[in-house]
Motif scaffolding. Sequence first.
Motif, PDB file in Angstrom:
ATOM      1  N   PRO A  32       0.814  -1.315   0.096  1.00  0.00           N
ATOM      2  CA  PRO A  32       0.108   0.010  -0.098  1.00  0.00           C
ATOM      3  C   PRO A  32       0.885   1.213   0.016  1.00  0.00           C
ATOM      4  O   PRO A  32       1.820   1.155   0.589  1.00  0.00           O
ATOM      5  CB  PRO A  32      -0.831  -0.116   1.341  1.00  0.00           C
ATOM      6  N   TRP A  33       0.279   2.181  -0.544  1.00  0.00           N
ATOM      7  CA  TRP A  33       1.044   3.696  -0.555  1.00  0.00           C
ATOM      8  C   TRP A  33       0.017   4.528  -0.925  1.00  0.00           C
ATOM      9  O   TRP A  33      -0.750   4.671  -1.778  1.00  0.00           O
ATOM     10  CB  TRP A  33       1.991   3.599  -1.869  1.00  0.00           C
ATOM     11  N   ASN A  34       0.162   5.713  -0.078  1.00  0.00           N
ATOM     12  CA  ASN A  34      -0.659   6.830  -0.335  1.00  0.00           C
ATOM     13  C   ASN A  34       0.213   7.899   0.114  1.00  0.00           C
ATOM     14  O   ASN A  34       0.710   8.164   1.289  1.00  0.00           O
ATOM     15  CB  ASN A  34      -1.714   6.830   0.737  1.00  0.00           C
ATOM     16  N   GLN A  35       0.397   8.846  -0.953  1.00  0.00           N
ATOM     17  CA  GLN A  35       1.381  10.092  -0.804  1.00  0.00           C
ATOM     18  C   GLN A  35       0.633  11.037   0.334  1.00  0.00           C
ATOM     19  O   GLN A  35       1.830  11.474   1.154  1.00  0.00           O
ATOM     20  CB  GLN A  35       1.529  10.893  -1.865  1.00  0.00           C
ATOM     21  N   GLY A  36      -0.581  10.894   0.649  1.00  0.00           N
ATOM     22  CA  GLY A  36      -1.055  11.776   1.739  1.00  0.00           C
ATOM     23  C   GLY A  36      -0.967  13.249   1.465  1.00  0.00           C
ATOM     24  O   GLY A  36      -0.377  13.543   0.532  1.00  0.00           O
ATOM     25  N   GLU A  37      -1.350  14.162   2.385  1.00  0.00           N
ATOM     26  CA  GLU A  37      -1.447  15.673   2.306  1.00  0.00           C
ATOM     27  C   GLU A  37      -0.724  16.116   3.392  1.00  0.00           C
ATOM     28  O   GLU A  37      -0.927  15.847   4.642  1.00  0.00           O
ATOM     29  CB  GLU A  37      -3.074  16.043   2.293  1.00  0.00           C
ATOM     30  N   ASN A  38       0.136  16.940   3.219  1.00  0.00           N
ATOM     31  CA  ASN A  38       1.335  17.393   4.003  1.00  0.00           C
ATOM     32  C   ASN A  38       1.759  16.506   5.109  1.00  0.00           C
ATOM     33  O   ASN A  38       2.124  16.959   6.208  1.00  0.00           O
ATOM     34  CB  ASN A  38       0.479  18.517   4.531  1.00  0.00           C
ATOM     35  N   ALA A  39       2.015  15.178   4.490  1.00  0.00           N
ATOM     36  CA  ALA A  39       2.549  14.284   5.381  1.00  0.00           C
ATOM     37  C   ALA A  39       4.208  14.784   5.737  1.00  0.00           C
ATOM     38  O   ALA A  39       4.561  14.260   6.927  1.00  0.00           O
ATOM     39  CB  ALA A  39       2.913  12.998   4.581  1.00  0.00           C
ATOM     40  N   PHE A  40       4.829  15.521   5.052  1.00  0.00           N
ATOM     41  CA  PHE A  40       6.073  15.979   5.378  1.00  0.00           C
ATOM     42  C   PHE A  40       6.520  17.246   4.455  1.00  0.00           C
ATOM     43  O   PHE A  40       5.753  17.312   3.211  1.00  0.00           O
ATOM     44  CB  PHE A  40       7.175  14.797   5.163  1.00  0.00           C
ATOM     45  N   PHE A  41       7.377  17.943   4.954  1.00  0.00           N
ATOM     46  CA  PHE A  41       8.239  19.056   4.129  1.00  0.00           C
ATOM     47  C   PHE A  41       9.433  18.877   3.918  1.00  0.00           C
ATOM     48  O   PHE A  41       9.951  18.083   5.044  1.00  0.00           O
ATOM     49  CB  PHE A  41       7.774  20.568   4.694  1.00  0.00           C
ATOM     50  N   LEU A  42      10.117  19.071   2.876  1.00  0.00           N
ATOM     51  CA  LEU A  42      11.471  19.029   2.662  1.00  0.00           C
ATOM     52  C   LEU A  42      12.127  20.496   2.647  1.00  0.00           C
ATOM     53  O   LEU A  42      11.774  21.617   1.930  1.00  0.00           O
ATOM     54  CB  LEU A  42      11.920  18.214   1.184  1.00  0.00           C
ATOM     55  N   SER A  43      12.916  20.576   3.635  1.00  0.00           N
ATOM     56  CA  SER A  43      13.364  21.946   3.779  1.00  0.00           C
ATOM     57  C   SER A  43      14.945  22.014   3.469  1.00  0.00           C
ATOM     58  O   SER A  43      15.618  21.282   3.713  1.00  0.00           O
ATOM     59  CB  SER A  43      13.418  22.419   5.551  1.00  0.00           C
ATOM     60  N   VAL A  44      14.958  23.340   2.606  1.00  0.00           N
ATOM     61  CA  VAL A  44      16.265  23.619   2.036  1.00  0.00           C
ATOM     62  C   VAL A  44      16.532  25.078   2.578  1.00  0.00           C
ATOM     63  O   VAL A  44      16.145  26.010   2.310  1.00  0.00           O
ATOM     64  CB  VAL A  44      16.461  23.610   0.825  1.00  0.00           C
ATOM     65  N   ARG A  45      17.755  24.894   3.675  1.00  0.00           N
ATOM     66  CA  ARG A  45      18.197  26.383   3.984  1.00  0.00           C
ATOM     67  C   ARG A  45      19.522  26.583   3.444  1.00  0.00           C
ATOM     68  O   ARG A  45      20.542  25.847   3.388  1.00  0.00           O
ATOM     69  CB  ARG A  45      18.501  26.026   5.567  1.00  0.00           C
ATOM     70  N   GLY A  46      19.526  27.936   2.917  1.00  0.00           N
ATOM     71  CA  GLY A  46      20.971  28.522   2.514  1.00  0.00           C
ATOM     72  C   GLY A  46      21.457  29.406   3.123  1.00  0.00           C
ATOM     73  O   GLY A  46      20.715  29.985   3.950  1.00  0.00           O
ATOM     74  N   GLU A  47      22.650  29.827   2.743  1.00  0.00           N
ATOM     75  CA  GLU A  47      23.354  31.121   3.392  1.00  0.00           C
ATOM     76  C   GLU A  47      23.152  32.451   2.887  1.00  0.00           C
ATOM     77  O   GLU A  47      23.205  33.561   3.541  1.00  0.00           O
ATOM     78  CB  GLU A  47      24.859  30.839   3.569  1.00  0.00           C
ATOM     79  N   THR A  48      22.652  32.615   1.598  1.00  0.00           N
ATOM     80  CA  THR A  48      22.378  33.702   0.797  1.00  0.00           C
ATOM     81  C   THR A  48      21.178  33.695   0.085  1.00  0.00           C
ATOM     82  O   THR A  48      20.517  32.558  -0.169  1.00  0.00           O
ATOM     83  CB  THR A  48      23.546  34.110  -0.301  1.00  0.00           C
ATOM     84  N   THR A  49      20.634  34.755   0.013  1.00  0.00           N
ATOM     85  CA  THR A  49      19.507  34.921  -1.076  1.00  0.00           C
ATOM     86  C   THR A  49      19.599  34.434  -2.310  1.00  0.00           C
ATOM     87  O   THR A  49      18.706  33.901  -3.054  1.00  0.00           O
ATOM     88  CB  THR A  49      18.708  36.295  -0.860  1.00  0.00           C
ATOM     89  N   GLN A  50      20.725  34.832  -2.822  1.00  0.00           N
ATOM     90  CA  GLN A  50      21.230  34.444  -4.362  1.00  0.00           C
ATOM     91  C   GLN A  50      21.022  32.966  -4.476  1.00  0.00           C
ATOM     92  O   GLN A  50      20.480  32.577  -5.534  1.00  0.00           O
ATOM     93  CB  GLN A  50      22.459  34.946  -4.868  1.00  0.00           C
ATOM     94  N   GLU A  51      21.622  32.104  -3.605  1.00  0.00           N
ATOM     95  CA  GLU A  51      21.654  30.885  -3.611  1.00  0.00           C
ATOM     96  C   GLU A  51      20.327  30.271  -3.388  1.00  0.00           C
ATOM     97  O   GLU A  51      19.860  29.270  -4.399  1.00  0.00           O
ATOM     98  CB  GLU A  51      22.316  30.435  -2.244  1.00  0.00           C
ATOM     99  N   ILE A  52      19.344  30.675  -2.507  1.00  0.00           N
ATOM    100  CA  ILE A  52      17.918  30.005  -2.498  1.00  0.00           C
ATOM    101  C   ILE A  52      17.123  30.677  -3.406  1.00  0.00           C
ATOM    102  O   ILE A  52      16.268  29.844  -4.008  1.00  0.00           O
ATOM    103  CB  ILE A  52      17.505  30.537  -1.040  1.00  0.00           C
ATOM    104  N   THR A  53      17.137  31.857  -4.205  1.00  0.00           N
ATOM    105  CA  THR A  53      16.521  32.211  -5.494  1.00  0.00           C
ATOM    106  C   THR A  53      16.695  31.349  -6.650  1.00  0.00           C
ATOM    107  O   THR A  53      15.913  30.927  -7.195  1.00  0.00           O
ATOM    108  CB  THR A  53      16.800  33.751  -5.473  1.00  0.00           C
ATOM    109  N   ALA A  54      17.972  31.035  -6.698  1.00  0.00           N
ATOM    110  CA  ALA A  54      18.569  29.982  -7.706  1.00  0.00           C
ATOM    111  C   ALA A  54      17.798  28.692  -7.582  1.00  0.00           C
ATOM    112  O   ALA A  54      17.315  28.184  -8.541  1.00  0.00           O
ATOM    113  CB  ALA A  54      19.930  29.904  -7.865  1.00  0.00           C
ATOM    114  N   TYR A  55      17.796  28.154  -6.526  1.00  0.00           N
ATOM    115  CA  TYR A  55      17.110  26.821  -6.159  1.00  0.00           C
ATOM    116  C   TYR A  55      15.586  26.949  -6.639  1.00  0.00           C
ATOM    117  O   TYR A  55      14.930  26.060  -7.051  1.00  0.00           O
ATOM    118  CB  TYR A  55      17.282  26.435  -4.590  1.00  0.00           C
TER     119      TYR A  55
END
Length: 138
Positions: free
Chosen positions: A73-96
């Motif tokens: 069985p598999w159900n992706q669900g709704e809001n089961a998790f978030f994947l967080s990416v934290r960067g050091e600069t606005t340029q880095e995060i904006t590019a991602y």
Amino acid sequence: MAVKSVTHLNFRGDARAALEFYQSVFGGHLAVVTYKDAGNVRDAAGADQVMWGQVLADNGFHVMAYDVPSGLPWNQGENAFFLSVRGETTQEITAYWERLSAGATVLQPLAPAQWAPLYGMLRDGFGVVWVLDVVSEY
């Protein structure tokens, strides 16, 4: 002794496409082992699906994924998790953000927030919710 936590995403037939997409966003090395490669084919239709896969980049990004076999069985669900990416600069995060947002639904536009110089949330084309922000001193 150090412990490292790595996000492991579960899909139903989309793991390879998702990992290839994440590699295009964050760079790094893509490794994939299919059920056929591992000699673990239980369903011929799933032989080329991902039994184990990962993207590992020099910048510290690391995600793993696999395709849940059709017999489980598999159900992706709704809001089961978030994947967080934290960067050091606005340029880095904006590019991602710009690369991840291809085919995505923006849940919270990328903008300054009270707790971070830049923060945003989106659901990518594979249904994974990403939270991106720039690290700040609280």
